[in-house]
Design a protein around this motif. Structure first.
Motif, mmCIF file in Angstrom:
data_model
loop_
_atom_site.group_PDB
_atom_site.id
_atom_site.type_symbol
_atom_site.label_atom_id
_atom_site.label_comp_id
_atom_site.label_asym_id
_atom_site.label_seq_id
_atom_site.Cartn_x
_atom_site.Cartn_y
_atom_site.Cartn_z
ATOM 1 N N GLY A 154 0.535 -1.151 -0.399
ATOM 2 C CA GLY A 154 0.030 0.312 0.347
ATOM 3 C C GLY A 154 0.582 1.356 0.169
ATOM 4 N N LEU A 155 0.761 2.266 -1.220
ATOM 5 C CA LEU A 155 0.739 3.194 -0.514
ATOM 6 C C LEU A 155 0.315 4.876 0.005
ATOM 7 C CD1 LEU A 155 2.069 2.870 -4.523
ATOM 8 C CD2 LEU A 155 3.657 2.130 -3.262
ATOM 9 N N GLY A 156 -0.329 4.147 0.534
ATOM 10 C CA GLY A 156 -1.275 5.404 1.182
ATOM 11 C C GLY A 156 -2.080 4.902 2.079
ATOM 12 N N TYR A 157 -3.742 5.593 2.454
ATOM 13 C CA TYR A 157 -5.073 5.290 2.472
ATOM 14 C C TYR A 157 -5.781 5.773 1.494
ATOM 15 C CZ TYR A 157 -8.963 5.152 5.555
ATOM 16 O OH TYR A 157 -10.442 4.681 6.529
ATOM 17 N N HIS A 158 -6.438 4.230 1.245
ATOM 18 C CA HIS A 158 -7.297 4.545 -0.281
ATOM 19 C C HIS A 158 -6.705 5.035 -1.026
ATOM 20 C CE1 HIS A 158 -11.087 5.021 2.820
ATOM 21 N NE2 HIS A 158 -10.817 4.226 3.160
ATOM 22 N N TRP A 159 -5.158 4.630 -1.263
ATOM 23 C CA TRP A 159 -4.391 5.374 -1.956
ATOM 24 C C TRP A 159 -3.999 3.925 -3.230
ATOM 25 C CZ3 TRP A 159 -3.923 9.100 -5.367
ATOM 26 C CH2 TRP A 159 -2.812 9.360 -5.283
ATOM 27 N N ARG A 160 -3.155 4.106 -3.795
ATOM 28 C CA ARG A 160 -2.402 3.141 -4.810
ATOM 29 C C ARG A 160 -1.875 1.824 -4.178
ATOM 30 N NH1 ARG A 160 -1.577 7.436 -9.599
ATOM 31 N NH2 ARG A 160 -3.260 8.092 -9.921
ATOM 32 N N GLU A 161 -1.603 0.739 -4.785
ATOM 33 C CA GLU A 161 -0.622 -0.281 -4.531
ATOM 34 C C GLU A 161 -0.133 -0.691 -5.733
ATOM 35 O OE1 GLU A 161 -3.838 -1.015 -5.495
ATOM 36 O OE2 GLU A 161 -5.264 -0.011 -3.411
ATOM 37 N N ASP A 162 1.252 -1.643 -5.112
ATOM 38 C CA ASP A 162 2.019 -2.044 -5.972
ATOM 39 C C ASP A 162 2.504 -3.576 -5.871
ATOM 40 O OD1 ASP A 162 3.933 -2.252 -7.849
ATOM 41 O OD2 ASP A 162 5.509 -1.105 -6.889
ATOM 42 N N ASP A 163 3.250 -4.531 -6.573
ATOM 43 C CA ASP A 163 2.999 -5.993 -5.893
ATOM 44 C C ASP A 163 4.598 -6.059 -5.663
ATOM 45 O OD1 ASP A 163 1.215 -6.822 -7.633
ATOM 46 O OD2 ASP A 163 1.970 -6.593 -9.569
ATOM 47 N N LEU A 164 4.492 -7.158 -4.782
ATOM 48 C CA LEU A 164 5.458 -7.468 -4.064
ATOM 49 C C LEU A 164 6.634 -8.629 -4.665
ATOM 50 C CD1 LEU A 164 7.264 -7.177 -1.309
ATOM 51 C CD2 LEU A 164 6.110 -9.094 -0.542
ATOM 52 N N THR A 165 7.686 -8.494 -4.715
ATOM 53 C CA THR A 165 8.281 -9.412 -5.891
ATOM 54 C C THR A 165 9.836 -9.437 -5.173
ATOM 55 O OG1 THR A 165 9.079 -6.897 -7.050
ATOM 56 C CG2 THR A 165 7.237 -8.150 -7.865
ATOM 57 N N GLU A 166 10.351 -10.191 -5.282
ATOM 58 C CA GLU A 166 11.563 -10.959 -5.156
ATOM 59 C C GLU A 166 12.236 -11.584 -5.493
ATOM 60 O OE1 GLU A 166 14.728 -10.369 -3.344
ATOM 61 O OE2 GLU A 166 13.118 -9.386 -2.204
ATOM 62 N N PHE A 167 13.217 -12.081 -5.721
ATOM 63 C CA PHE A 167 14.525 -13.324 -6.678
ATOM 64 C C PHE A 167 14.270 -14.226 -5.632
ATOM 65 C CE2 PHE A 167 15.944 -9.521 -9.151
ATOM 66 C CZ PHE A 167 16.509 -9.946 -10.327
ATOM 67 N N THR A 168 14.221 -15.271 -6.517
ATOM 68 C CA THR A 168 13.729 -16.364 -6.048
ATOM 69 C C THR A 168 14.923 -17.928 -6.742
ATOM 70 O OG1 THR A 168 11.844 -17.093 -6.883
ATOM 71 C CG2 THR A 168 11.318 -16.269 -4.888
ATOM 72 N N MET A 169 15.175 -17.816 -5.800
ATOM 73 C CA MET A 169 16.320 -19.204 -6.528
ATOM 74 C C MET A 169 15.453 -20.444 -7.417
ATOM 75 S SD MET A 169 18.704 -19.007 -4.905
ATOM 76 C CE MET A 169 19.528 -19.689 -5.491
ATOM 77 N N ASP A 170 16.228 -20.875 -8.225
ATOM 78 C CA ASP A 170 15.875 -21.359 -9.382
ATOM 79 C C ASP A 170 16.122 -22.750 -9.853
ATOM 80 O OD1 ASP A 170 14.518 -21.974 -12.295
ATOM 81 O OD2 ASP A 170 15.398 -20.202 -13.461
ATOM 82 N N LYS A 171 15.523 -23.929 -10.333
ATOM 83 C CA LYS A 171 15.972 -25.089 -10.581
ATOM 84 C C LYS A 171 18.092 -24.989 -11.337
ATOM 85 C CE LYS A 171 14.746 -25.217 -15.685
ATOM 86 N NZ LYS A 171 14.475 -26.276 -16.781
ATOM 87 N N GLU A 172 18.279 -26.240 -11.032
ATOM 88 C CA GLU A 172 19.454 -26.353 -11.505
ATOM 89 C C GLU A 172 19.800 -26.113 -12.568
ATOM 90 O OE1 GLU A 172 22.470 -30.136 -9.960
ATOM 91 O OE2 GLU A 172 22.554 -29.117 -8.633
ATOM 92 N N THR A 173 21.609 -24.699 -12.762
ATOM 93 C CA THR A 173 21.405 -25.215 -14.110
ATOM 94 C C THR A 173 23.337 -24.934 -14.648
ATOM 95 O OG1 THR A 173 21.843 -22.338 -13.584
ATOM 96 C CG2 THR A 173 20.157 -23.225 -14.436
ATOM 97 N N PRO A 174 22.892 -25.048 -15.632
ATOM 98 C CA PRO A 174 24.778 -25.886 -15.801
ATOM 99 C C PRO A 174 26.166 -24.708 -16.067
ATOM 100 C CG PRO A 174 23.854 -26.592 -17.855
ATOM 101 C CD PRO A 174 22.550 -25.702 -16.409
#
Length: 806
Positions: free
Chosen positions: A700-720
């Protein structure tokens, strides 16, 4: 998760209490009480501003557990208080889950593991207030301060309409302004340009969003985002203009061109007279409903800042033509700053000549934005324009040659093969979207666009006057604004060289510079869970634009780098380059060996030709091409590249700065190119290339205001493997980007180039690989000629900075 907070300020207890009073958290009764359980209960009740009655508040308390068997309502009714219960409740308020994220018997273990601040001795109300202050300043599991969470529930509503100045807590501005009452207005700034040659100075449309309190005396700073995209783009036209990448590399006639021969010099122009003012006003005559916004700006609109958006020359409802990075675009960008700083005129519309000032602005301006937006911020800063206190430039170009060219080659930004300056100019020329306006300038714009196509020179790929005019690094000495730079170490659109060169160029200037390097590509990071970026920028902008003495310049790290091996981990550094001595690894058959190794003479060979089927496949499937190029065993491209690998590292190493490759090369043609990839070889789970969305619209960016998605880098499958860096060079630009060297067939020439800068941890038991090839299907032209290359091994090397310190 791991909590990383760099914007938190250590605060004395007396100041903590004063600030808690200032935001209305503490009452006189709470301050006078010595009963820890009662005070604690009142503190928690205020963490639920949405609960408006005693019954609702009791329900909120009963929904929390003080220990494994007792809810908080019962616990406090019994007059109990303990540090363990305090942090059991604190973790729940921070959205952590019992039994999953923490254990009721020992919540401090979880606090330590997650890296959350805590006080282990709370025996007085002063200590309790201190601990509560720290809690409000702590990030929740879902990525924003607890106090910001309370704000989205209405904690600061009592301040609406009653405040004449911003409110600061822990050095950061708080959302005490009612976003339901924001004022939206449009003005037209008069520039000192006539790029469409109509005999009138170009007017530039500006969209302003400001707190209603400015109407009753409040003067606020402006967060200005110059976005050529925010009035729309001509995507279909841009697609049609895209250049073919399937063209041969040409032989360039050798010459002795010097920099002086191609240096850009601003022309002397005769400009129309300024408009005659027909009157003045403080009220705009035009408004708008929704801007093409940046969520960081949205966040600050509730906190006593204005947001200003301008697309610049050649965009819808503005005058002029787009010029893709030229000094005219810089002047167009700066004109808005000059208006905000009361140094330039604007009008309420394009016909009445009624003048309007930015009377609501306190003459302190910051620029924000990513990519082209951050690029224009960088350009504006190099003019030294008054009033521009700081820029936050994200994924910004510092030299347009390094965006569309590399080493004397036409090189596309990753993901946009065939794009060039003319394509971008056309795409952003949103005046075309208004047919009546476009009709008046169509013929002249067609000529203008044709001139860009000619001047950008896709034939040679050399650095010329066109690109020299778009090299902001030449004007670094003019910068007066402090700069925060943000860039992805895996951004192959605006490649890392752009920010690396800007960072290093600023070293001799008396400005504060901060750098954040993340593991992403071409992205924003203000919604990451693992980094308090928004809080950092709040600290920074409160300091720069409101002169809050929060010591932001000292508190914020000089360089912050996201770890590429561990999720949600960041490290502080003093500089990008390393003080470690250069290590040279020499090229032998399939190997990178230390300098003291016994060397064997000889050459390694590869070709740059594919049959029609393979060429068609790889031209359209760049991911498969890259996979096969780096595949060591049984690769369909085994004859189209060379791979040299180091010995297996017996410990983790850190690679910093710009790896440099020197080779002695020959080819069977009178033209040629080399491409290089530096690669981490070894099977391992690595971070995903793009952030994972953890929660939709949760920030939340304020009261009765806009929002944003929560993101993060997560671990992927094993790669060579993982590509670390890349570089390209035209063999006829061995000594200069503007001078053509001779290239005789079947003759060896020494060639050196620096790869894109990096900050990369190489894991233990992995190998460093150098891949040498010619055509890069993602970036370079693709001539697909019957061409072969030879590398003289004993005279070729890879120079880099490796250290054992993290």
């Amino acid at each position: 998760m791991k909590n990383n907070q760099f914007a938190h300020i250590a605060t004395p207890d007396s100041q903590k209490i004063a600030e808690l009073e200032g935001i209305g958290y503490l009452t006189p009764e709470m301050l006078a009480s010595k009963n820890l359980a009662e005070v604690w209960r009142e503190l928690i009740i205020r963490a639920f501003p949405q609960a408006l009655t005693a019954s609702s508040q009791s329900e909120k308390l009963a929904a929390l557990l003080a220990d494994e068997n007792t809810n908080l309502l019962t616990y406090t009714d019994q007059g109990k208080f303990s540090v363990t219960a305090f942090y059991n409740v604190a973790l729940q308020l921070l959205e952590f889950l019992p039994t999953i994220d923490f254990d009721f018997s020992n919540p401090l273990d979880a606090m330590k593991k997650i890296n959350l601040p805590y006080i282990d001795n709370i025996s007085t109300t002063t200590a309790l207030f201190s601990a509560w202050y720290e809690l409000l300043c702590t990030h929740t599991k879902n990525g924003q301060l607890l106090l910001d969470n309370l704000a989205t529930q209405g904690f600061f509503v009592n301040f609406y309409g009653k405040i004449s100045q911003p409110l600061f807590f822990n050095g950061k501005a708080q959302p005490v302004f009612d976003t339901d009452r924001l004022i939206r207005e449009v003005v037209y700034v008069e520039s000192s340009l006539d790029t469409d040659k109509d005999g009138k100075l170009d007017l530039l449309k500006v969209e302003v969003i400001r707190p209603v309190e400015t109407n009753i005396g409040l003067r606020v700073p402006a967060l200005y985002t110059a976005s050529p995209y925010n009035q729309g783009t001509n995507d279909e036209d841009g697609d049609k203009l895209m250049h073919s990448m399937n063209v041969p590399l040409i032989h360039k006639v050798p010459n002795n061109t010097t920099y002086d021969d191609i240096a850009y010099h601003s022309p002397q122009l005769s400009l129309p007279d300024p408009r005659v003012t027909a009157g003045t006003t403080t009220e705009a005559s035009e408004t708008f409903s929704r801007e093409f916004s940046y969520t960081l700006n949205d966040y600050f609109l509730a906190r006593g800042f204005a947001a200003v958006y301008a697309a610049g020359i050649g965009t819808m409802e503005s005058d002029g033509f787009r010029t893709c990075g030229s000094e005219n675009e810089t002047a167009s960008t700066v004109a808005i700053i000059e208006w905000l700083n009361n140094q330039r005129r604007a009008f309420t519309n394009k016909t009445d000549n009624v003048q309007i000032t930015a009377w609501w602005c306190n003459n302190a301006i910051a620029m924000t934005g990513r990519s082209y937006l951050g690029t224009l911020a960088t350009a504006a800063a190099t003019t030294g324009v008054a009033g521009l206190k700081t820029i936050i430039s994200e994924a910004a170009i510092s030299n347009w040659y390094d965006y569309y060219r590399d080493g004397g080659l036409v090189v596309a930004p990753s993901g946009f093969p065939g794009e060039d300056a003319d394509v971008l100019a056309l795409e952003c020329f949103s005046r075309k979207k208004q047919a009546g306006d476009y009709l008046t300038v169509k013929n002249l714009f067609d000529q203008h666009l044709q001139q860009i196509t000619e001047d950008q020179d896709r034939t040679t790929g050399n650095y010329n006057s066109f690109w020299d005019a778009r090299n902001y690094l030449k004007n670094i000495k003019n910068i007066k604004a402090d700069i925060v730079m943000v860039h992805g170490l895996n951004d192959w659109n605006v490649k890392p060289r752009n920010v690396y060169q800007l960072w290093n160029s600023l070293k001799e200037l008396p400005v504060t510079r901060k750098l954040i390097l993340h593991q992403g590509q071409h992205i924003y990071i203000n919604n990451f869970r693992s980094l308090d970026f928004t809080d950092m920028m709040n600290l920074w902008l409160s300091y720069k634009l409101y002169n809050v003495p929060n010591k932001a310049a000292e508190v914020l790290p000089d360089i912050l780098v996201q770890d590429n091996l561990q999720a949600e981990t960041w490290h502080n550094y003093q500089d990008w380059d390393s003080n470690e001595p250069i290590q040279n690894l020499l090229l032998q058959q399939h190997e990178l060996v230390p300098e003291n190794s016994e060397l064997q003479d000889g050459a390694a060979h590869f070709q740059d030709y594919l049959n029609e089927e393979a060429f068609s496949l790889y031209s359209s499937n760049h991911s498969l091409w890259k996979e096969h190029l780096l595949q060591v065993e049984n690769s369909p491209l085994k004859n189209n590249r060379l791979i040299f690998k180091s010995a297996i590292f017996d410990e983790e190493l850190l690679l910093r700065g710009t790896p440099e490759v020197t080779v002695k090369v020959s080819t069977n043609k009178d033209h040629g190119l080399l491409s290089f990839m530096l690669v981490d070889y070894g099977s391992k789970k690595r971070l995903k290339p793009i952030p994972t969305t953890l929660a939709r619209k949760s920030l939340g960016l304020g009261y009765h205001w806009r929002e944003d998605d929560l993101t993060e880098f997560t671990m992927d499958k094993e790669t060579p493997w993982k590509m670390i860096s890349v570089g390209h060079i035209n063999l006829q630009n061995r000594t200069s980007l503007w001078k053509n060297d001779e290239l005789l067939p079947n003759t060896f020439y020494p060639v050196s180039l620096k790869l894109q800068p990096t900050f990369y941890k190489i894991p233990k038991n992995h190998q460093l690989g150098l891949v040498i090839y010619a055509t890069d299907m993602r970036m370079t032209v693709r001539g697909n000629e019957e061409q072969s290359y030879s590398i003289q091994l004993a005279e070729s090397k890879l120079a880099l900075h490796l250290s054992k310190k993290s």
